[in-house]
Design an enzyme around this catalytic site. Structure first.
Site, PDB file in Angstrom:
ATOM      1  CE  LYS A  37      56.068 -21.958  14.722  1.00 31.97           C
ATOM      2  NZ  LYS A  37      56.086 -22.466  16.118  1.00 31.97           N
ATOM      3  CG  ASP A  49      54.416 -17.711  18.933  1.00 35.49           C
ATOM      4  OD1 ASP A  49      53.287 -17.181  18.958  1.00 35.49           O
ATOM      5  OD2 ASP A  49      54.641 -18.879  19.314  1.00 35.49           O
ATOM      6  CE  LYS A  90      55.137 -18.255  22.333  1.00 31.06           C
ATOM      7  NZ  LYS A  90      55.036 -19.671  22.710  1.00 31.06           N
ATOM      8  CG  ASP A 149      57.969 -19.865  16.808  1.00 30.71           C
ATOM      9  OD1 ASP A 149      58.516 -20.978  16.877  1.00 30.71           O
ATOM     10  OD2 ASP A 149      56.776 -19.679  17.095  1.00 30.71           O
ATOM     11  CG  ASP A 182      51.676 -20.108  22.334  1.00 29.21           C
ATOM     12  OD1 ASP A 182      52.302 -19.612  21.384  1.00 29.21           O
ATOM     13  OD2 ASP A 182      52.223 -20.454  23.395  1.00 29.21           O
ATOM     14  CD  GLU A 240      52.550 -20.169  16.729  1.00 33.53           C
ATOM     15  OE1 GLU A 240      53.766 -20.272  16.492  1.00 33.53           O
ATOM     16  OE2 GLU A 240      52.041 -20.448  17.825  1.00 33.53           O
ATOM     17  NE  ARG A 269      50.066 -27.517  17.194  1.00 35.95           N
ATOM     18  CZ  ARG A 269      50.103 -28.096  18.394  1.00 35.95           C
ATOM     19  NH1 ARG A 269      49.125 -28.910  18.773  1.00 35.95           N
ATOM     20  NH2 ARG A 269      51.097 -27.866  19.220  1.00 35.95           N
TER      21      ARG A 269
END
Length: 486
Positions: free
Chosen positions: A250, A255, A262, A273, A332, A334, A336
């Site tokens: 990833k 993010d 967030k 991230d 959020d 994202e 996966r």
């Protein structure tokens, strides 16, 4: 790798001349003889008692060198014979912290009787904690730029040389993780990964957004569509022996959470991230430098998850590279989505015998395990056990976590094949793992490593200053090196 790394030199004690600072490792058994060898043993004993130095693991004191020593300062460090890997690393790290503002070089005597592996881990702790990320500070520091190891037998030299590569690769992860989001959009991260890996003989492909659209990697595109910085996928190939292992990382360079934005508290840490992608790239670079002949391919999904008029909406349905349609309930969740297309790409193009994904995937894993442990999920318990043993041998903390049919059931959708988040407040780390498992063929061994806790230490850790830690690199390299290549 980093252009500036600490020099590590191996010398005989008589060849080094007068060093500004010399460090000596002691334990309770050797402390007495060291004191007796001093010109004024009673005075030295009194000083060490006042300093609270008993030569227990982690004890450290800096003295003006006693009479009869050529150096200016003498650093005493305690490491017990029964210290764990992590305790030895942490003792080396404490030495590094005490020496960060000492100019010139540091000489370290190789102690007699200390296990070769423990001494190597001590040096690793020193090297990995000597890291600083201050390129954007006007008051940059200069610590000891050279470590001289004295009177080391060949086995120690070999061990330290290998662990130095691991430390430098860890620094590479930290460099990428610590970069602010404005300096490291997806294509810039891809370029830096290429500069890290290509000179080492690792084949690098950068699949830009137009290519991802052509392939049908719509989940990666959906994550990045709200940003002016387009997404991409980096494909790495390390040639070697045995069955191919596929690694998915990833790489969300920043993010915001997208439409599900967030909260402000700590959002500045979301530059981290992409730690999974950075860890995999640096791990492959380390393997190449170490001469580990293993066939490994990687797909790193890089995107910036921003909120804008073009961002993905809650409720959007997107067709994945693997085929199933995914309802995006939570923008959020994202990571996966990015990993799902990476896993599908690896299987479609390379058909690896095993898949491992690494990601700062869920805050939920920290609720169960805290910030120090990685959660390990998968469909292959023997492989999981081997990975956990690798973590133990390298001093890292990982714990097995469940993923079963019940978590898969949570992902049912009324409008698509499944959702990326079911809207529940429990089990979300395992639900995320279940989502990923939907994109892994039943015949393929698969491990998922959620490093959301230990990948970034806002207040620092025993082995790392505040920021990216490089957690998981040694565990992954050790695991891949130890797997059978028959």
């Amino acid at each position: 790798m980093r252009e500036e790394q600490m020099d590590v030199i191996f010398e005989a004690s008589g060849a080094s001349g007068t060093a500004g600072t010399v460090a000596k490792i002691l334990n309770r058994g050797s402390l007495g003889s060291f004191i007796k060898s001093a010109a004024r043993p009673e005075r030295l004993s009194r000083v060490l008692r006042a300093e609270g130095f008993a030569a227990d693991t982690g004890d450290i004191t800096i003295l003006l060198a006693p009479e009869g020593h050529e150096e200016d300062r003498l650093v005493l460090v305690g490491v017990s014979d029964d210290a764990s890997v992590f305790e030895a690393q942490a003792a080396g790290a404490r030495l590094a912290v005490r020496c960060l503002d000492l100019s010139g070089g540091l000489a370290l005597s190789c102690p007699e009787g200390l296990d070769v592996a423990l001494f190597g881990e001590f040096v690793y702790g020193f090297l990995v904690r000597s890291y600083r990320f201050d390129i954007y500070r006007s008051d940059q520091h200069t610590g000891p730029g050279r470590l001289t190891l004295l009177d080391c037998p060949e086995a120690v030299v070999d061990s330290v040389k290998r662990l130095r590569i691991a430390a430098e690769a860890t620094h590479s992860v930290r460099d990428l993780v610590n970069e602010p989001g404005n300096m490291l959009p997806p294509l810039e991260l891809a370029a830096r990964i290429e500069r890290l890996c290509a000179p080492l003989g690792i084949a690098v492909e950068i699949l830009e957004a137009w290519k991802l659209e052509e392939l049908g990697a719509n989940l990666v595109l959906a994550v990045g569509q709200g940003s002016v910085n387009p997404p991409c996928m980096v494909v790495l190939r390390l040639k070697g022996e045995g069955a191919t292992v596929g690694l998915a990382g990833k790489g969300v360079t920043f993010d915001t959470g997208g439409i599900h934005i967030k909260p402000v508290a700590g959002m500045w840490e979301m530059k981290n991230d992409m730690a999974g992608a950075a860890t995999i790239a640096a791990s492959m670079a380390a393997m190449a430098r170490l001469g580990i002949r293993r066939s490994v391919v990687a797909a790193l999904g890089l995107a910036e998850n921003m909120t804008s008029g073009s961002a993905s909406r809650p409720g959007d349905v997107v067709k994945s590279l693997a085929g199933p349609n995914v309802e995006i309930r939570n923008t959020d969740c994202e990571g996966r989505l990015v990993l799902a297309d990476c896993l599908a790409y690896l299987q479609q193009r390379f058909a690896p015998s095993q898949l491992i994904d690494v990601a700062t995937l869920t805050y939920a894993v920290q609720i169960g395990l805290g910030p120090r442990y990685a959660g390990v999920y998968g469909n292959d318990r023997p492989a999981m056990d081997r990975l956990l043993r690798a973590a133990q041998s390298t001093g890292e903390l990982a714990w097995p976590m469940p993923v079963d049919a019940g978590f898969h059931d949570e992902l049912k959708s009324d409008f698509a094949d499944f959702v990326n988040w079911p809207g529940v407040t429990y089990g979300n780390a395992s639900i995320a793992a279940a989502f990923l498992e939907k994109f892994v063929s039943k015949e393929t061994s698969w491990l998922h490593i959620d490093i959301a806790g230990p990948a970034y230490a806002p207040n620092g850790s025993p082995l790392s200053p505040p920021g990216g830690t490089g957690f998981g690199l040694r565990m992954l390299v050790d695991y891949l090196a130890g797997e059978s290549v028959a």
